[in-house]
Design an enzyme around this catalytic site. Structure first.
Site, PDB file in Angstrom:
ATOM      1  N   SER A 171       0.850  -1.186   0.000  1.00  4.81           N
ATOM      2  CA  SER A 171       0.000   0.000   0.000  1.00  4.81           C
ATOM      3  C   SER A 171       0.880   1.228   0.000  1.00  4.81           C
ATOM      4  CB  SER A 171      -0.906   0.009   1.225  1.00  4.81           C
ATOM      5  OG  SER A 171      -0.133   0.346   2.366  1.00  4.81           O
ATOM      6  N   LYS A 172       0.232   2.375   0.002  1.00  2.51           N
ATOM      7  CA  LYS A 172       0.975   3.646  -0.036  1.00  2.51           C
ATOM      8  C   LYS A 172       1.981   3.752   1.105  1.00  2.51           C
ATOM      9  CE  LYS A 172      -2.103   6.747  -2.495  1.00  2.51           C
ATOM     10  NZ  LYS A 172      -3.515   6.659  -2.090  1.00  2.51           N
ATOM     11  N   ARG A 173       1.630   3.112   2.211  1.00  6.08           N
ATOM     12  CA  ARG A 173       2.537   3.157   3.359  1.00  6.08           C
ATOM     13  C   ARG A 173       3.944   2.707   2.995  1.00  6.08           C
ATOM     14  NH1 ARG A 173       2.111  -0.625   6.587  1.00  6.08           N
ATOM     15  NH2 ARG A 173       0.450  -1.700   5.481  1.00  6.08           N
ATOM     16  N   GLY A 215       5.527   3.202   0.308  1.00  2.40           N
ATOM     17  CA  GLY A 215       6.192   4.063  -0.672  1.00  2.40           C
ATOM     18  C   GLY A 215       5.253   4.214  -1.842  1.00  2.40           C
TER      19      GLY A 215
END
Ligand code: GLU
Length: 492
Positions: A251-253, A255
């Protein structure tokens, strides 16, 4: 069997790694089996629909160089390929099921459904199937109140649904554990994902469904729907999850995950394709490099893994560097030119002089770039004399201003006529002199490097100096000498 596969994104957000992994696996599977690859836009969620997300689908695959045989923009025998343009078909199919008593109109108001959910508490058992039992009178009453019904599926209450997944093997679910009487058609006439997906896969003669494993919970319901319609389901092939290094779903977490972001960061599409093709697939246990053409021939669904794939940014970066190194001068020039223009380093259009510096720089920097976006910083000093010297960086470590001035003067003299000598001869000259002075060659070179390039790290120095020319090299050295003297270096 003629292979027909589809990528069926919902235009609700940007294309990300998981999405293009699904698309690429479908595409390569189709190509390797001489089949067709179809793009279908699943745009039935009107609230989450986003025009920019649709454009992003086109832009992403255009950049990746991946096309489809049938799709919204190219047409095909099963057009339209936007689900929002196929509402009539879904309505007819829902009615078919109603006629066979396999679906029904359900008239619950939002308030009633909310009350039902409340009564169930946080455990929530889903729809309690009350709509199955409304009497004709109750229905007439709902209609009189102007309540528009949804169509719900009348799933079997007992028994089990079993199917064979190409990757996961036998998958089974008790029918009572399948979502109870899910909505097929919403009251605004739009289908839900389940109905539209099943109807279209059948109608578009999809042979294999390759999609992310997060859809596995929906698959038993889909199997029930195929059966209710009396259709043969496609072969299911649920792809392994893509995880971050911490074992959580990517996920965006972790990167950037959107493809547009990778593009912006200077990744090459071929590196991204190569790396993403290995997220859950392997040709054998050795080979890692595949061009798109290789994958179009070699992709074999039998080699898709069950286990989750781990997305490793480092590994992708490494792939990217290798792909950049393998570019020809012409390709690299074409890739770098717009980036350098945008950074204001070369003019638009590029002048002949700038072009010849750029061509000369390519062999010096090719090995040093992991991203195309590193190019401006690497070559800026070749194009401009306006270097930003940071005072704290002018003096090499373990040296003082006076010592630096001294060595830079020596270097200035050694540089004289360097263009007439080979790099080896120039180096030898520096080495010999350093020895004479009882200092390290690096100590002699570093002040020069900083003066010429504005940085402690740079492409090979003599090669760079050749592109700048002796006169300008001397000017830069003089500028730095002045700076150092104003910082307290000796001035005899
Ligand atoms: N529209 C679904 C998605 O966005 C498609 C899932 C499927 O392939 O069945 O992923």
């Amino acid at each position: 069997m003629h292979v027909r596969v589809r990528y069926a994104p919902s235009p609700t957000g940007l294309q990300h790694i998981g999405g293009i992994r699904t698309a690429l696996f479908n595409y390569f599977f189709a190509r390797a089996r001489g089949g067709s690859f179809i793009l279908r836009i699943e745009d039935t969620d009107r609230e989450r629909y986003d025009q920019a997300a649709l454009q992003d689908i086109y832009d992403t695959f255009d950049w990746l160089g991946i096309g489809w045989d049938e799709g919204p923009d190219v047409g095909g025998p099963h057009a339209p390929y936007f689900q929002s343009q196929r509402l009539e078909l879904y309505r007819r199919c829902a009615e078919q099921l109603i006629e066979r008593d396999l679906a029904y109109y359900a008239y619950d108001t939002p308030e009633e459904l909310a009350a039902m959910r409340e009564a169930q508490g946080h455990k929530g058992g889903g729809y309690d199937r009350r709509g199955r039992n409304y009497t004709a009178e109750q229905i007439a009453d709902f209609e009189a109140r102007g309540i528009a019904p949804v169509v719900r599926f009348k799933g079997p209450l007992d028994g089990e649904t079993v199917f064979e997944d190409m990757i996961l093997g036998r998958v089974s679910k008790k029918n009572r554990d399948i979502t109870p009487d899910p909505v097929l058609l919403k009251s605004d006439g739009y289908p839900t994902y389940h109905l539209a997906n099943v109807v279209d896969d059948h109608q578009m003669q999809i042979s294999h469904i390759l999609r992310a494993q997060e859809w596995i919970p929906s698959a038993p319901l889909h199997v029930r729907l195929y059966e209710a319609f009396g259709w043969q389901p496609p072969v299911f092939c649920h792809l392994p999850m893509v995880m971050g290094k911490d074992g959580q779903k990517l996920s965006k977490r972790h990167g950037s995950t959107s493809v547009i972001e990778f593009r912006r960061q200077g990744y090459l599409p071929e590196a991204l394709i190569n790396y993403v093709a290995l997220l859950g697939w392997a040709y054998d246990d050795k080979r890692e490099f595949f061009t798109t053409q290789d994958l179009e021939r070699l992709f074999d669904a039998a080699r898709i893994n069950k286990a989750p794939a781990v997305f490793d940014y480092r590994k992708l970066e490494w792939f990217n560097g290798v792909y950049i190194r393998n570019k020809s001068d012409d390709e690299l020039e074409a890739l770098m030119t717009p980036i350098l223009m945008q950074a204001g380093i070369v003019s638009d259009p590029m002048s002949e002089g700038e072009r010849s510096i750029l061509r000369g720089a390519l062999p010096l920097i090719r090995e040093r770039m992991k991203y195309l976006t590193e190019a401006p910083e690497l070559v800026r000093f070749l194009f401009t004399d306006q270097l930003q010297y940071k005072p704290e960086e002018l003096i090499p470590k373990k040296m003082d201003a006076a010592g630096t001035v001294e060595l830079l003067r020596v270097a200035r003299e050694l540089v004289n006529g360097f263009e007439q000598r080979s790099d080896e001869e120039n180096e030898e000259r520096f080495r010999a002199r350093a020895e004479e002075l009882g200092t390290k060659m690096g100590n002699l070179m570093m002040p020069l490097r900083i003066a010429v390039t504005g940085s402690r790290v740079s492409p090979p120095l003599f090669g760079s100096m050749r592109l700048i020319g002796e006169q300008r090299v001397h000017q830069r050295i003089d500028t730095v000498l002045q700076l150092l003297q104003s910082q307290g270096g000796t001035d005899e």
